[in-house]
Design a protein around this motif. Structure first.
Motif, PDB file in Angstrom:
ATOM      1  N   GLY A   1      42.676  47.293  25.636  1.00 39.43           N
ATOM      2  CA  GLY A   1      43.666  46.798  24.981  1.00 39.43           C
ATOM      3  C   GLY A   1      42.994  45.966  23.647  1.00 39.43           C
ATOM      4  N   GLY A   2      43.501  44.876  23.247  1.00 37.25           N
ATOM      5  CA  GLY A   2      43.095  44.201  22.001  1.00 37.25           C
ATOM      6  C   GLY A   2      43.471  42.675  22.020  1.00 37.25           C
ATOM      7  N   ALA A   3      42.814  41.997  21.294  1.00 37.75           N
ATOM      8  CA  ALA A   3      43.020  40.561  21.232  1.00 37.75           C
ATOM      9  C   ALA A   3      42.660  40.373  19.828  1.00 37.75           C
ATOM     10  CB  ALA A   3      42.024  39.696  22.320  1.00 37.75           C
TER      11      ALA A   3
ATOM     12  N   TYR B   1      34.460  44.196  23.519  1.00 38.26           N
ATOM     13  CA  TYR B   1      33.925  43.690  24.972  1.00 38.26           C
ATOM     14  C   TYR B   1      34.040  44.494  26.181  1.00 38.26           C
ATOM     15  CZ  TYR B   1      33.474  38.992  22.539  1.00 38.26           C
ATOM     16  OH  TYR B   1      32.979  38.013  21.873  1.00 38.26           O
ATOM     17  N   TYR B   2      33.074  44.257  27.042  1.00 36.53           N
ATOM     18  CA  TYR B   2      33.146  44.912  28.396  1.00 36.53           C
ATOM     19  C   TYR B   2      32.853  43.965  29.404  1.00 36.53           C
ATOM     20  CZ  TYR B   2      33.001  49.318  25.398  1.00 36.53           C
ATOM     21  OH  TYR B   2      33.471  49.818  24.622  1.00 36.53           O
TER      22      TYR B   2
ATOM     23  N   VAL C   1      42.197  47.444  37.019  1.00 36.15           N
ATOM     24  CA  VAL C   1      42.727  46.844  35.693  1.00 36.15           C
ATOM     25  C   VAL C   1      44.029  47.279  35.393  1.00 36.15           C
ATOM     26  CG1 VAL C   1      40.237  47.005  34.727  1.00 36.15           C
ATOM     27  CG2 VAL C   1      41.825  48.897  34.525  1.00 36.15           C
ATOM     28  N   ALA C   2      44.771  46.543  34.469  1.00 38.97           N
ATOM     29  CA  ALA C   2      46.025  46.671  34.087  1.00 38.97           C
ATOM     30  C   ALA C   2      46.266  47.857  33.123  1.00 38.97           C
ATOM     31  CB  ALA C   2      46.737  45.534  33.598  1.00 38.97           C
ATOM     32  N   VAL C   3      47.204  48.817  33.645  1.00 41.87           N
ATOM     33  CA  VAL C   3      47.656  50.019  32.785  1.00 41.87           C
ATOM     34  C   VAL C   3      49.255  49.870  32.475  1.00 41.87           C
ATOM     35  CG1 VAL C   3      47.647  52.433  32.561  1.00 41.87           C
ATOM     36  CG2 VAL C   3      45.384  51.147  33.605  1.00 41.87           C
ATOM     37  N   PHE C   4      49.402  49.905  31.369  1.00 38.13           N
ATOM     38  CA  PHE C   4      50.969  49.485  30.999  1.00 38.13           C
ATOM     39  C   PHE C   4      51.868  50.743  31.371  1.00 38.13           C
ATOM     40  CE2 PHE C   4      54.273  50.024  27.852  1.00 38.13           C
ATOM     41  CZ  PHE C   4      55.165  49.022  28.457  1.00 38.13           C
TER      42      PHE C   4
ATOM     43  N   TYR D   1      41.826  51.773  39.304  1.00 34.72           N
ATOM     44  CA  TYR D   1      40.323  51.701  39.405  1.00 34.72           C
ATOM     45  C   TYR D   1      39.720  52.134  37.993  1.00 34.72           C
ATOM     46  CZ  TYR D   1      40.274  49.768  44.232  1.00 34.72           C
ATOM     47  OH  TYR D   1      40.337  48.957  45.213  1.00 34.72           O
ATOM     48  N   ARG D   2      38.813  51.387  37.466  1.00 35.20           N
ATOM     49  CA  ARG D   2      38.165  51.906  36.246  1.00 35.20           C
ATOM     50  C   ARG D   2      36.654  51.373  36.401  1.00 35.20           C
ATOM     51  NH1 ARG D   2      41.977  54.407  36.085  1.00 35.20           N
ATOM     52  NH2 ARG D   2      43.467  54.567  34.405  1.00 35.20           N
ATOM     53  N   PRO D   3      35.692  51.837  35.802  1.00 39.58           N
ATOM     54  CA  PRO D   3      34.384  51.331  35.804  1.00 39.58           C
ATOM     55  C   PRO D   3      34.197  49.927  35.048  1.00 39.58           C
ATOM     56  CG  PRO D   3      34.366  53.435  34.729  1.00 39.58           C
ATOM     57  CD  PRO D   3      35.992  52.778  34.911  1.00 39.58           C
ATOM     58  N   GLU D   4      35.221  49.337  34.267  1.00 36.47           N
ATOM     59  CA  GLU D   4      35.086  48.050  33.577  1.00 36.47           C
ATOM     60  C   GLU D   4      36.444  47.868  32.923  1.00 36.47           C
ATOM     61  OE1 GLU D   4      32.617  50.527  30.830  1.00 36.47           O
ATOM     62  OE2 GLU D   4      34.342  51.333  29.950  1.00 36.47           O
ATOM     63  N   MET D   5      36.344  46.707  32.374  1.00 33.58           N
ATOM     64  CA  MET D   5      37.553  45.961  31.702  1.00 33.58           C
ATOM     65  C   MET D   5      37.289  46.046  30.452  1.00 33.58           C
ATOM     66  SD  MET D   5      40.545  45.083  31.351  1.00 33.58           S
ATOM     67  CE  MET D   5      41.343  44.406  29.939  1.00 33.58           C
ATOM     68  N   GLN D   6      37.872  46.461  29.445  1.00 28.51           N
ATOM     69  CA  GLN D   6      37.285  46.879  28.034  1.00 28.51           C
ATOM     70  C   GLN D   6      38.601  46.193  27.137  1.00 28.51           C
ATOM     71  OE1 GLN D   6      38.156  48.614  24.890  1.00 28.51           O
ATOM     72  NE2 GLN D   6      36.397  47.508  23.811  1.00 28.51           N
ATOM     73  N   PHE D   7      37.980  45.526  26.059  1.00 28.73           N
ATOM     74  CA  PHE D   7      39.086  45.228  24.965  1.00 28.73           C
ATOM     75  C   PHE D   7      38.426  44.665  23.810  1.00 28.73           C
ATOM     76  CE2 PHE D   7      37.807  41.512  27.353  1.00 28.73           C
ATOM     77  CZ  PHE D   7      37.825  40.184  26.344  1.00 28.73           C
TER      78      PHE D   7
END
Length: 1012
Positions: free
Chosen positions: A514-516, A592-593, A629-632, A666-672
Motif C-alpha cells: 500500500g501507500g503512505a 519501504y520493506y 500482512v493485511a490484504v484488503f 503470509y508474505r515474505p515482507e511488508m511493503q509500502f
C-alpha cells in the motif's frame, strides 16, 4: 460467557438470516468473550473473540498483586497470590525420618559394581520398589580391609535418534562400603597366646550382626525427548533437499465485478449499493472513448473493458436504454481485479543443515520461567542432543532435566557445574532452588533460526511411573513447526490540509504493498506475535525473538537498511510498536520493506544474502521469516456495510460504518511506498460554458452541487524515481475518486483531471462519497489524501423568479448563489449599474406597516404574545429558505447551526405612546417600537409571517433561529424527502429588517455537525 453457555448458544447475523459457524474451543477453555450482536453482519463473521482457561467473572482476578493463581478443573479460582504456586513433592510420607517411600518404581534394574561367587550381583525392583541381593566377600585370612560395594540403578528413556538405539540409558549410583575381617581365620601363632587370640577373635566375630546395606534411589531426573516436523499451514510437510527455497505462484488477477448471488436464486443480492436503497447497482464493463462532438469521454461497453459503468438502481439510466444519454452510466469506476487471498513466500524446501539450526526452549508454564535452552540440534552434548531424520523429514530433540535429589549422583560430577554446562537457568544451579516438580506444565518451543518456523507444545512433567517401567521419559506429542503467528501492521496518522475537514486527524491501516505520504504525521510499525492458537508466548522468549529490518530501495532491485534503530529491531512476543517516521523528518519519497529474520538481534542476522527462490523472490533475502500482512477484502467489506445499512434503517445499529475487512495472509515482507502529493488547484465549474469557476481549495466551507458542470484538479504526484522490487501483488493503480466515480492517474507533475456528470451526487450516499479522495485501487480504505465538500445545503430563490414561494432548487439558482457581486462604483461613476446584477434574493424590509394597524411588521409578534390576537400583517411576506442535509446522517446524531446577521426579537423595545405624529383629530396615539441596538438586520423563523410566532429560541422551544447556536433537526421540523434525493429537508423563513448597503452584501451559512 461461560463455556457451557457458548456451547449451547446459537449465533446469527444481525438480520437473523444466517446461523454462524462457531469455532471449537480448546479443552482448557472455561470462559469466552464473544462479539456483540450488532457487529455480526456477514455469514462469514467469527463470533468468538477470546478464550480463557479461567473464570473471567471472578472478581479476585482484579487484584493488583496477582502473579500466580491456582484453578480447579472447572476453571474456578482456588488461590490467588503474589508468589509462585507449585506442586509439593515428597519422597516419603515421613520425610523427617525417611520412612514409607512414596511413588515406588517397579522394574528398575539394580546392579552391584563388583563380582562375587555366582557372577554379577543384582535385582529388579518389585511393585513396592524394593530390591535385594546378597554377595560373598572375598577372603582376607589374617588381615582386614575395606571393600567398595557401589550400587547402580539403570533407567531408560525413549530415543528418537534415527541412527541409534530405540532406548537410551541413564545410570544412578549409590556408594557403599563393606569391611573384611579375617583375623579369626588364622592364628597369630601356634603359641598358647596366639591360639587364645584367635579364639577371642572368633568370639568377637560371632557376636557381630550380619550387616544389611540399605541403598535408596530417589529418582529426580527427567528426559524430555520427542520429535517435530516442519510444515506449512495446509499441513503439508516441507521437502528436505540440499537447498532452502521459498515458493511464489503468480496469481490470476482477473477482472471481477462486485455483484454476487449469495442466495443462489439467480439474482445478485450482494454488491455495490452506492445509493443506499438496498438494491444492487447494475454494472457493465467498458472503455472510455472521447466524444469529439460533445467534448467528453463516453462510456462504450466492452467485455474486456478497463472501466465499470455504474447504473444506480434508484436512477433512470440503463445500458439497454434507447436514448444515448440515458445509456450512459451514472458514473464510471476503474475495473477491479481479484485479490490474491493465498499465502505467498512460504517454505518450499529446506536443507538438512538449515533444519539443524533449530533452537529448543523449555519454559515453566506456571510463571513463564525459562528452564533451559539449546542452540541448534547438536549430537552427544551431555545428555542433550538432537538431529535430523532425512528419510522421515523430522527432527528430534532430547533434553535432560535434573532435580535437587539427583544432585547426589556421583556419576554426574558437581551439580552446579553440570547445570551450567547443560545451559539450565542460573536460578536452578543450586540444590536449594525452586526446581521442577512432577505434574508441572512445561512449554516446549522449537524455532528454526533460518526460516523462523516455530512449534510449541504444553505437556505436564510426568512422574517416572507414567513413562513405563523404568523410563524417565514420557510420551510427548509430535510438534508441528509452522510459520509463526506473527503479523506486521503499518499504520499512519495524517492531518487533513484542506476542505471542510481541514485540521482533522485521520488514522489509517496500510494494506500490503500500500501507500503512505510524505505529509503523514506519524507512520508506525506494529508487530504482534502469539502462539498459533492466539495464546501469549512466554515473555522471556523476547530475548531470543526474531529481528525485523526496515529497508528501502537505493538502486534497481537493491535494498539498503534504513538508518537508526530501525535498521534492525527486536521482535518480542505480544504487541510491540516501532515509530518509523515523525513529521518534519527528512523522509520523503521511498519504497519501504519490512523483512524479518529468525535470528535474534545479538546474533547478527543476515539480510544481505539474496536469493530466497526463483523469479520475483530472487531479490528477497535468502533466509527470512514469513509473516502475516493485511490484504484488503473488498467483497467482505461490501457485505458487512450493506448489512449495516439495512440494520440502520431498522434502527438496530448506530454510529459509523463498520471498519474495512482485511485478511491476514503470509508474505515474505511488508511493503509500502511513500508518495508526495501537492494539490495546486481545485476548481468548481458551475456552468457548461466555464464562465463561472470557483476556486475551492483554500475555502473554509467548500461546497459542491449535483448541478455543477465539472470539478477540475491540478496537482503534482511524485514517487521515488527507482521502481520498487517486482511486486508480488497486482500492479499499482492510483485512483482519484469523487461521488463513487474513479479516474486513474499517473505519477508526474502538473497533472490535470476533470470529473464531469455530477448528477449522481444527489443519489449516492453522501455520508461516504462527498469527498475527493486519492488511494491505491487495491487498498481503497487507506486514503492518501482527501478533500471534503459541505454536506449541508441551503437554497433560496436566488434568481428571483419564484416570488415568495419556496425555491425550485434549480441549477440556475445555484449559479447565482456562487456569483460574486461587484462592488458599488465610486461617486464619479454613479451611473454604473453592473453591481446590481446577480444580487441574490431580493427581500422587502419588515420596517413598514403594510396593514396600517400602527404596528410595524417586525413587531407584529408582540401583539400576539401579549393579547393572543393574531395581529399579523396580512400584506407582509417572509422569504422561504430551504435547508437540507443527507439522509444517510442520523438526525439524532447531528446538530445544526446557521450563521447570519441576526437581530434577536427578545431585544425589541416598546416605548410609551408616540404623539408627535398626531396632525388631526383622526390620528390616534400609537406605540413606538425601537429596533435592537445590535447591527443585526435579519431574522430567521421556524414559521412564516402569518403564523403565531414565539420570539424564544428554537433551542428552547420557540420559533426564532439565533445566530451561531447549535440546535437539533427536530427543533425546526426536518423531514425525509421522498423524491429520491436522499436528503432531510426543512423550510425556514427569512425576515429582513434593513436595506442592503451593497447588492448581495448579506450572507447566510448553514452547517451540519455530526457527533457520536
Amino acid at each position: 460467557m461461560t463455556r457451557d453457555d457458548y456451547l449451547s448458544a446459537e449465533f446469527k447475523t444481525l438480520d437473523q438470516q444466517h446461523v454462524l459457524q462457531k469455532p471449537n474451543l480448546r479443552p482448557d477453555t472455561t470462559a469466552v468473550v464473544v462479539r456483540g450482536q450488532e457487529t455480526l453482519l456477514s455469514k462469514d463473521d467469527n463470533p468468538l473473540l477470546m478464550e480463557a482457561p479461567i473464570n473471567l467473572f471472578d472478581a479476585s482476578l482484579q487484584s493488583e498483586e496477582l502473579r500466580s493463581m491456582l484453578i480447579n478443573k472447572e476453571g474456578e479460582t482456588v488461590k490467588v497470590t503474589a508468589l509462585n504456586i507449585g506442586y509439593k513433592a515428597e519422597y516419603y510420607k515421613d520425610p523427617d525420618n525417611r520412612k514409607d517411600p512414596l511413588g515406588p518404581v517397579p522394574g528398575i534394574v539394580i546392579q552391584g559394581g563388583f563380582y562375587a561367587l555366582g557372577g554379577e550381583p543384582g535385582d529388579v525392583t518389585n511393585n513396592e520398589g524394593r530390591y535385594t541381593f546378597g554377595y560373598v566377600m572375598p577372603p582376607c585370612p589374617g588381615f582386614t580391609f575395606e571393600y567398595t560395594t557401589n550400587i547402580y540403578a539403570k533407567l531408560y528413556y525413549k530415543n528418537f535418534h534415527p541412527r541409534g538405539a530405540k532406548f537410551g540409558t541413564y545410570h544412578m549410583m549409590r556408594q557403599g562400603w563393606d569391611f573384611c575381617d579375617g583375623l579369626a581365620d588364622v592364628a597369630p601363632g601356634l603359641t598358647l597366646g596366639g591360639l587364645m587370640a584367635q579364639v577371642n577373635a572368633i568370639a568377637m566375630r560371632a557376636a557381630r550382626a550380619v550387616p544389611v546395606a540399605r541403598n535408596t534411589f530417589s529418582i529426580d531426573v527427567y528426559m524430555v525427548t520427542g520429535q517435530a516436523v516442519v510444515a506449512n499451514p495446509d499441513g503439508q510437510s516441507i521437502e528436505m533437499t540440499d537447498k532452502t527455497e521459498y515458493g511464489y505462484e503468480q496469481p490470476d488477477f482477473a477482472t471481477i465485478i462486485h455483484n454476487y448471488d449469495e442466495n443462489g436464486d439467480g439474482t445478485p443480492d450482494v454488491g455495490y449499493d452506492f445509493d443506499g436503497d438496498g438494491k444492487q447497482e447494475k454494472i457493465v464493463l467498458g472503455n472510455l472513448v472521447w466524444n469529439e462532438e460533445k467534448q467528453r469521454d463516453d462510456f462504450v461497453t466492452a467485455g474486456d473493458g478497463q472501466y465499470q459503468g455504474i447504473y444506480l438502481s434508484s436512477g433512470s439510466r440503463s445500458p439497454e436504454a434507447e436514448d444515448p444519454e440515458l445509456k450512459q452510466p451514472d458514473f464510471t469506476r476503474l475495473r477491479d481485479r481479484q485479490a490474491d487471498f493465498t499465502h505467498q513466500g512460504l517454505l518450499k524446501t529446506i536443507s538438512k543443515e538449515d533444519l539443524k539450526k533449530t533452537d529448543l526452549y523449555i519454559f515453566r508454564e506456571s510463571n513463564g520461567q525459562l528452564v533451559t535452552e539449546r542452540r541448534g540440534m547438536k549430537t552427544e552434548e551431555l545428555f542433550n542432543d538432537g538431529d535430523v531424520d532425512e528419510e522421515k523429514k523430522k527432527i528430534y530433540y532430547r533434553v535432560m532435566i535434573r532435580g535437587a535429589m539427583d544432585a547426589g549422583n556421583p556419576l554426574r560430577g558437581n551439580f552446579t557445574d553440570w547445570q551450567a554446562k547443560a545451559k539450565m537457568n542460573p536460578e536452578l544451579y543450586q540444590r536449594k532452588a525452586d526446581h521442577l516438580r512432577p505434574g508441572e506444565n512445561l512449554r516446549i518451543i522449537l524455532i528454526n533460526r533460518q526460516t523462523g518456523y516455530i512449534g510449541s507444545l504444553t505437556t505436564p512433567l510426568k512422574n517416572i511411573n507414567e513413562g513405563g517401567y523404568g523410563a524417565i521419559s514420557f510420551p510427548i506429542a509430535e510438534i508441528k513447526m509452522l510459520p509463526p503467528n506473527l503479523s506486521v501492521r503499518v499504520e499512519r496518522r495524517t492531518t487533513v490540509e484542506h476542505g471542510l475537514t481541514k485540521d482533522e486527524e485521520r488514522h489509517y491501516q496500510v494494506g500490503y504493498e500500500g501507500g503512505a505520504t510524505a505529509n503523514d504525521n506519524v507512520i508506525e510499525i506494529f508487530t504482534e506475535w502469539y502462539e498459533q492458537d492466539g495464546r501469549p508466548l512466554p515473555e522471556e522468549l523476547g530475548e531470543y525473538g526474531y529481528t525485523g529490518r526496515l529497508a528501502k530501495i537505493v538502486a534497481e532491485n537493491e535494498l539498503a537498511p534504513e538508518g537508526g534503530d530501525l535498521a534492525n529491531f527486536t521482535i518480542k512476543p505480544g504487541k510491540n510498536r516501532q515509530v518509523i517516521r515523525v513529521k518534519d523528518e527528512a523522509i520523503t519519497r521511498e519504497h519501504y520493506y519490512v523483512h524479518v529474520h529468525a535470528e535474534s538481534k545479538n546474533n547478527n542476522p543476515d539480510f544481505a544474502t539474496l536469493g530466497a527462490g526463483e523469479g520475483k523472490l530472487q531479490y528477497r533475502p535468502a533466509h527470512y521469516v514469513p509473516f502475516k500482512v493485511a490484504v484488503f477484502d473488498e467483497k467482505a467489506t461490501i457485505i458487512s456495510r450493506n448489512a449495516w445499512r439495512r440494520a440502520r434503517e431498522q434502527g438496530q445499529v448506530e454510529g459509523r460504518f463498520p471498519l474495512p475487512v482485511y485478511r491476514w495472509l503470509y508474505r515474505p515482507e511488508m511493503q509500502f511506498s511513500l508518495f508526495e502529493l501537492e494539490m495546486q488547484r481545485i476548481t468548481r465549474v458551475v456552468d457548461e460554458e466555464g464562465n463561472i469557476s470557483i476556486q475551492v481549495l483554500n475555502s473554509d466551507r467548500p461546497e459542491l452541487s449535483a448541478g455543477d458542470n465539472a470539478v477540475e484538479l491540478l496537482f503534482n504526484l511524485l514517487a521515488n524515481d527507482t521502481a520498487p522490487l517486482p511486486l508480488l501483488g497486482a500492479e499499482r493503480e492510483i485512483i482519484l475518486s469523487l461521488g463513487g466515480a474513479e479516474i486513474e492517474i499517473a505519477i508526474g507533475s502538473d497533472q490535470q483531471v476533470r470529473f464531469t456528470s455530477l448528477t449522481q451526487l444527489n443519489q449516492v450516499d453522501l455520508h461516504d462519497y462527498m469527498v475527493i479522495a486519492l488511494y491505491l485501487n487495491h487498498d481503497p480504505e487507506n486514503l492518501l489524501w482527501e478533500f471534503a465538500f459541505g454536506l449541508a445545503d441551503i437554497d433560496v430563490d436566488s434568481d428571483n423568479n419564484d416570488g415568495f414561494n419556496e425555491p425550485t432548487l434549480t441549477t440556475e439558482e445555484d449559479k447565482v448563489e456562487w456569483r460574486k457581486p461587484k462592488e458599488a462604483p465610486p461617486p464619479e461613476n454613479i451611473g454604473d449599474t453592473t453591481h446590481l446584477k446577480n444580487p441574490g434574493k431580493r427581500s422587502p424590509s419588515a420596517a413598514g406597516d403594510l396593514d396600517e394597524d400602527q404596528i410595524p411588521v417586525f413587531a407584529e409578534f408582540i401583539q400576539i404574545d401579549q393579547s393572543g390576537d393574531v395581529g399579523v400583517d396580512e400584506a407582509a411576506s417572509f422569504i422561504p429558505v430551504v435547508l437540507r442535509f443527507p439522509a444517510q446522517l442520523d438526525p439524532e446524531k447531528v446538530q445544526l447551526m446557521i450563521k447570519y446577521e441576526a437581530s434577536d426579537p427578545k431585544e425589541l423595545k416598546k416605548l410609551s405612546k408616540d404623539t408627535d405624529h398626531i396632525k388631526s383629530e383622526k390620528d390616534l396615539p400609537r406605540d413606538l417600537y425601537v429596533m435592537p441596538s445590535s447591527e443585526g438586520r435579519m431574522r430567521i423563523w421556524k414559521k412564516n409571517v402569518k403564523a403565531i410566532r414565539s420570539r424564544e429560541s428554537v433551542k428552547d422551544g420557540g420559533d426564532f433561529v439565533p445566530h451561531k447556536i447549535l440546535f437539533t433537526p427536530a427543533s425546526i421540523g426536518f423531514v425525509k424527502e421522498t423524491d429520491g434525493q436522499k436528503m432531510y429537508k426543512a423550510t425556514v423563513y427569512l425576515e429582513t429588517l434593513a436595506t442592503s448597503k451593497l447588492a448581495a452584501d448579506a450572507e447566510i451559512i448553514f452547517e451540519v455537525r455530526e457527533f457520536q
